[in-house]
Scaffold this motif. Structure first.
Motif, PDB file in Angstrom:
ATOM      1  N   GLU A 102       8.573   4.085   0.001  1.00 25.77           N
ATOM      2  CA  GLU A 102       9.306   2.823   0.088  1.00 25.77           C
ATOM      3  C   GLU A 102       9.718   2.627   1.552  1.00 25.77           C
ATOM      4  O   GLU A 102      10.465   3.437   2.100  1.00 25.77           O
ATOM      5  N   LEU A 103       9.216   1.568   2.175  1.00 21.82           N
ATOM      6  CA  LEU A 103       9.506   1.298   3.587  1.00 21.82           C
ATOM      7  C   LEU A 103      10.154  -0.059   3.741  1.00 21.82           C
ATOM      8  O   LEU A 103       9.975  -0.945   2.908  1.00 21.82           O
ATOM      9  N   ASP A 155      10.977   0.356  10.020  1.00 21.88           N
ATOM     10  CA  ASP A 155      10.734   1.769   9.718  1.00 21.88           C
ATOM     11  C   ASP A 155       9.555   2.350  10.486  1.00 21.88           C
ATOM     12  O   ASP A 155       9.589   3.508  10.910  1.00 21.88           O
ATOM     13  N   LEU A 156       8.488   1.563  10.657  1.00 21.74           N
ATOM     14  CA  LEU A 156       7.300   2.080  11.346  1.00 21.74           C
ATOM     15  C   LEU A 156       7.294   1.719  12.834  1.00 21.74           C
ATOM     16  O   LEU A 156       6.265   1.821  13.499  1.00 21.74           O
ATOM     17  N   GLY A 157       8.445   1.318  13.343  1.00 17.26           N
ATOM     18  CA  GLY A 157       8.578   1.076  14.773  1.00 17.26           C
ATOM     19  C   GLY A 157       8.104  -0.285  15.243  1.00 17.26           C
ATOM     20  O   GLY A 157       7.993  -0.524  16.444  1.00 17.26           O
ATOM     21  N   GLU A 158       7.860  -1.192  14.312  1.00 15.92           N
ATOM     22  CA  GLU A 158       7.385  -2.513  14.705  1.00 15.92           C
ATOM     23  C   GLU A 158       8.523  -3.397  15.212  1.00 15.92           C
ATOM     24  O   GLU A 158       9.666  -3.247  14.808  1.00 15.92           O
ATOM     25  N   ASN A 159       8.154  -4.323  16.099  1.00 17.24           N
ATOM     26  CA  ASN A 159       9.100  -5.335  16.567  1.00 17.24           C
ATOM     27  C   ASN A 159       9.057  -6.573  15.685  1.00 17.24           C
ATOM     28  O   ASN A 159      10.076  -7.235  15.485  1.00 17.24           O
ATOM     29  N   VAL A 205       0.843  -1.200   0.000  1.00 13.21           N
ATOM     30  CA  VAL A 205       0.000   0.000   0.000  1.00 13.21           C
ATOM     31  C   VAL A 205       0.876   1.247   0.000  1.00 13.21           C
ATOM     32  O   VAL A 205       0.651   2.183  -0.779  1.00 13.21           O
ATOM     33  N   THR A 206       1.891   1.268   0.854  1.00 11.21           N
ATOM     34  CA  THR A 206       2.755   2.459   0.939  1.00 11.21           C
ATOM     35  C   THR A 206       3.517   2.670  -0.368  1.00 11.21           C
ATOM     36  O   THR A 206       3.699   3.804  -0.795  1.00 11.21           O
ATOM     37  N   ALA A 234      -1.499   6.304   4.461  1.00 12.81           N
ATOM     38  CA  ALA A 234      -1.330   4.882   4.161  1.00 12.81           C
ATOM     39  C   ALA A 234      -1.794   3.991   5.308  1.00 12.81           C
ATOM     40  O   ALA A 234      -1.989   2.792   5.109  1.00 12.81           O
ATOM     41  N   VAL A 235      -1.991   4.566   6.485  1.00  8.87           N
ATOM     42  CA  VAL A 235      -2.338   3.752   7.650  1.00  8.87           C
ATOM     43  C   VAL A 235      -3.626   4.183   8.344  1.00  8.87           C
ATOM     44  O   VAL A 235      -4.052   3.555   9.301  1.00  8.87           O
ATOM     45  N   LEU A 236      -4.255   5.228   7.838  1.00 12.51           N
ATOM     46  CA  LEU A 236      -5.471   5.742   8.458  1.00 12.51           C
ATOM     47  C   LEU A 236      -6.483   6.064   7.359  1.00 12.51           C
ATOM     48  O   LEU A 236      -6.181   6.820   6.440  1.00 12.51           O
TER      49      LEU A 236
END
Length: 191
Positions: free
Chosen positions: A78-79, A83-87, A71-72, A133-135
């Protein structure tokens, strides 16, 4: 859809937006990810800790579906892992559709899903306009505005939060087994 698995794992000792990809992470029961700034039995999120320092930490582990990166990419972002703080970056699993209290077996470790990550303004600070992209609004339109509280007119797609119920090491390629809760299946809410 492929069998659910772990794509990448990340952690960071400091409170930064992104986390550093690692070869492995270690989960500890009722604590979180060893060496991660968000680990602890009580809330570690900086803004929440100021107001409710003794609140239980429902955000010990952040899981994000790698499918979000498609989606991004379509939106020009490009992620990569962390990058989004996930573990834990996953594949083949619709994390956002899981009910609250779903157990995810990550090899020998087990996490219990507590709720949705509520996207905040830091996402737009990381990449200008990335919030869209997330909301989304309930009719599917992207929105770049942060939302406070439990506004049912928006759909959050920034991953889910969990607590560790059984510790263990998690590495890329680890299969994920989903154990739905017994009884009423409650939808995820922001935590």
């Amino acid at each position: 859809m492929p069998a659910p698995c772990v794509v990448a794992v990340s952690r960071d000792e400091r409170h930064r937006f992104s986390k550093v990809p690692r070869e492995a992470i270690t989960l500890v029961e009722d604590f979180g990810v060893v060496g991660d700034a968000h680990a602890g039995a009580t809330v570690q999120h900086r803004s929440r800790k100021r107001w409710t320092p003794d609140m239980p930490n429902l955000r010990q582990v952040h899981l994000l579906p790698s499918e979000l990166f498609e989606v991004t990419r379509e939106l020009g972002y490009e992620l990569g892992p962390g990058d989004l703080g996930e573990n834990v970056l996953t594949a083949g699993l619709d994390l956002h559709a899981l009910p609250r209290d779903t157990r995810l077996e990550l090899g020998g470790a087990v996490v219990r899903v507590t709720g949705l990550r509520n996207p905040c303004v830091q996402i737009n600070r990381f990449r200008e306009g990335l919030m869209k992209a997330v909301l989304f609004t309930v009719d599917g339109e992207p929105t770049a505005e942060p939302v406070r509280g439990n506004d049912r007119r928006v759909v959050r797609r920034a991953g889910v939060m969990a607590v560790v119920e059984r510790g263990g090491e998690v590495v890329p390629g680890t299969p994920i087994t989903v154990r739905l809760p017994e009884g009423e299946q409650l939808p995820l809410q922001p935590v």
